[in-house]
Motif scaffolding. Structure first.
Motif, PDB file in Angstrom:
ATOM      1  N   ASP A 179     -27.784 -35.786 -54.988  1.00 52.89           N
ATOM      2  CA  ASP A 179     -28.566 -37.132 -55.373  1.00 52.89           C
ATOM      3  C   ASP A 179     -29.208 -36.899 -56.843  1.00 52.89           C
ATOM      4  N   LEU A 180     -29.907 -35.838 -56.929  1.00 50.37           N
ATOM      5  CA  LEU A 180     -30.638 -35.518 -58.143  1.00 50.37           C
ATOM      6  C   LEU A 180     -29.442 -35.594 -59.263  1.00 50.37           C
ATOM      7  N   LEU A 181     -28.569 -34.810 -58.961  1.00 50.98           N
ATOM      8  CA  LEU A 181     -27.331 -34.715 -60.256  1.00 50.98           C
ATOM      9  C   LEU A 181     -27.020 -36.094 -60.481  1.00 50.98           C
TER      10      LEU A 181
ATOM     11  N   VAL B  91     -27.629 -37.418 -64.441  1.00 51.16           N
ATOM     12  CA  VAL B  91     -26.626 -37.187 -65.496  1.00 51.16           C
ATOM     13  C   VAL B  91     -25.760 -38.505 -65.486  1.00 51.16           C
ATOM     14  N   PRO B  92     -25.832 -39.137 -66.462  1.00 51.61           N
ATOM     15  CA  PRO B  92     -25.204 -40.515 -66.482  1.00 51.61           C
ATOM     16  C   PRO B  92     -23.707 -40.456 -66.138  1.00 51.61           C
ATOM     17  N   TYR B  93     -22.933 -39.476 -66.668  1.00 48.62           N
ATOM     18  CA  TYR B  93     -21.761 -39.241 -66.390  1.00 48.62           C
ATOM     19  C   TYR B  93     -21.210 -38.692 -65.246  1.00 48.62           C
TER      20      TYR B  93
ATOM     21  N   ASN C 122     -20.672 -39.366 -61.611  1.00 50.93           N
ATOM     22  CA  ASN C 122     -20.587 -40.650 -60.656  1.00 50.93           C
ATOM     23  C   ASN C 122     -20.352 -40.281 -59.477  1.00 50.93           C
ATOM     24  N   TRP C 123     -19.928 -38.997 -59.060  1.00 51.79           N
ATOM     25  CA  TRP C 123     -19.789 -38.692 -57.636  1.00 51.79           C
ATOM     26  C   TRP C 123     -20.058 -37.150 -57.685  1.00 51.79           C
ATOM     27  N   VAL C 124     -20.828 -36.812 -56.698  1.00 50.53           N
ATOM     28  CA  VAL C 124     -21.186 -35.413 -56.842  1.00 50.53           C
ATOM     29  C   VAL C 124     -21.167 -34.873 -55.410  1.00 50.53           C
ATOM     30  N   GLY C 125     -20.454 -33.857 -55.127  1.00 51.12           N
ATOM     31  CA  GLY C 125     -20.280 -33.337 -53.927  1.00 51.12           C
ATOM     32  C   GLY C 125     -19.918 -31.729 -53.614  1.00 51.12           C
ATOM     33  N   PHE C 126     -19.965 -31.350 -52.456  1.00 49.85           N
ATOM     34  CA  PHE C 126     -19.831 -29.883 -52.094  1.00 49.85           C
ATOM     35  C   PHE C 126     -18.558 -29.928 -50.932  1.00 49.85           C
ATOM     36  N   TYR C 127     -17.725 -29.022 -51.278  1.00 49.68           N
ATOM     37  CA  TYR C 127     -16.748 -28.641 -50.465  1.00 49.68           C
ATOM     38  C   TYR C 127     -16.641 -27.524 -49.999  1.00 49.68           C
ATOM     39  N   PHE C 128     -16.545 -26.904 -48.641  1.00 44.45           N
ATOM     40  CA  PHE C 128     -16.653 -25.604 -48.202  1.00 44.45           C
ATOM     41  C   PHE C 128     -15.522 -25.249 -47.321  1.00 44.45           C
TER      42      PHE C 128
ATOM     43  N   TYR D 197     -22.689 -34.966 -50.033  1.00 45.04           N
ATOM     44  CA  TYR D 197     -22.301 -35.542 -51.487  1.00 45.04           C
ATOM     45  C   TYR D 197     -23.112 -36.863 -51.773  1.00 45.04           C
ATOM     46  N   ALA D 198     -23.061 -37.135 -53.013  1.00 47.73           N
ATOM     47  CA  ALA D 198     -23.597 -38.372 -53.455  1.00 47.73           C
ATOM     48  C   ALA D 198     -22.510 -39.271 -54.252  1.00 47.73           C
TER      49      ALA D 198
END
Length: 150
Positions: free
Chosen positions: A29-31, A35-37, A39-45, A58-59
């Motif tokens: 969520d923070l990232l 950071v304007p660019y 648009n989707w931030v997530g972890f895969y394990f 993810y966000a």
């Protein structure tokens, strides 16, 4: 700009009052927010002993790609190569799995625990070619901090 986020990332991850998945979600969520660019931030394990990745916190927009076989798409390739993968233009990638028509570029950084690639942070951007070496170093920092709480 990214350097200024490092203390916030560390603070979130060091908060042992929260479950690990909640801390990871807060980092996403923070990232995404900061950071304007991004648009989707997530972890895969890595999904147990299977040769596949499983979506973690993810966000961003929901994705159908909750399981990714090793070798498929950018994330699946990083699971095999153990190397950072920056894609300035996803349309130019043969082995790209589209999550959204708006995505123009992607960066995936492997996450290592005791020398083993156990997952990755994946960022999609609707901006063509926004990722720099600064993004790579920053996301490596994020993953190092994440590894410390796993």
């Amino acid at each position: 700009m990214l350097k200024t986020l490092e203390p916030q990332v560390a603070q979130i991850l060091e908060n042992t009052d929260l479950e690990v998945d909640i801390r990871l979600k807060k980092v996403c969520d923070l990232l995404k927010k900061s950071v304007p660019y991004y648009n989707w931030v997530g972890f895969y394990f890595k999904n147990g002993d299977k040769q596949e990745l499983k979506l973690g916190p993810y966000a961003g927009e929901p994705t159908d790609h909750t399981i990714i076989p090793f070798g498929k798409g950018i994330c699946g390739q990083v699971a095999v190569s153990n190397e950072n993968f920056v894609v300035p233009d996803v349309a130019a990638q043969d082995n790209y799995i589209a999550c959204s028509l708006t995505v123009k570029s992607e960066i995936v950084i492997p996450l290592f625990l005791n020398g083993e690639n156990i997952g990755q942070i994946d960022i999609d951007s609707n901006t063509p070619d926004p990722f720099t070496e600064e993004d790579e170093r920053f996301l490596e920092f994020v993953n190092q901090k994440v590894a410390q709480i796993l």
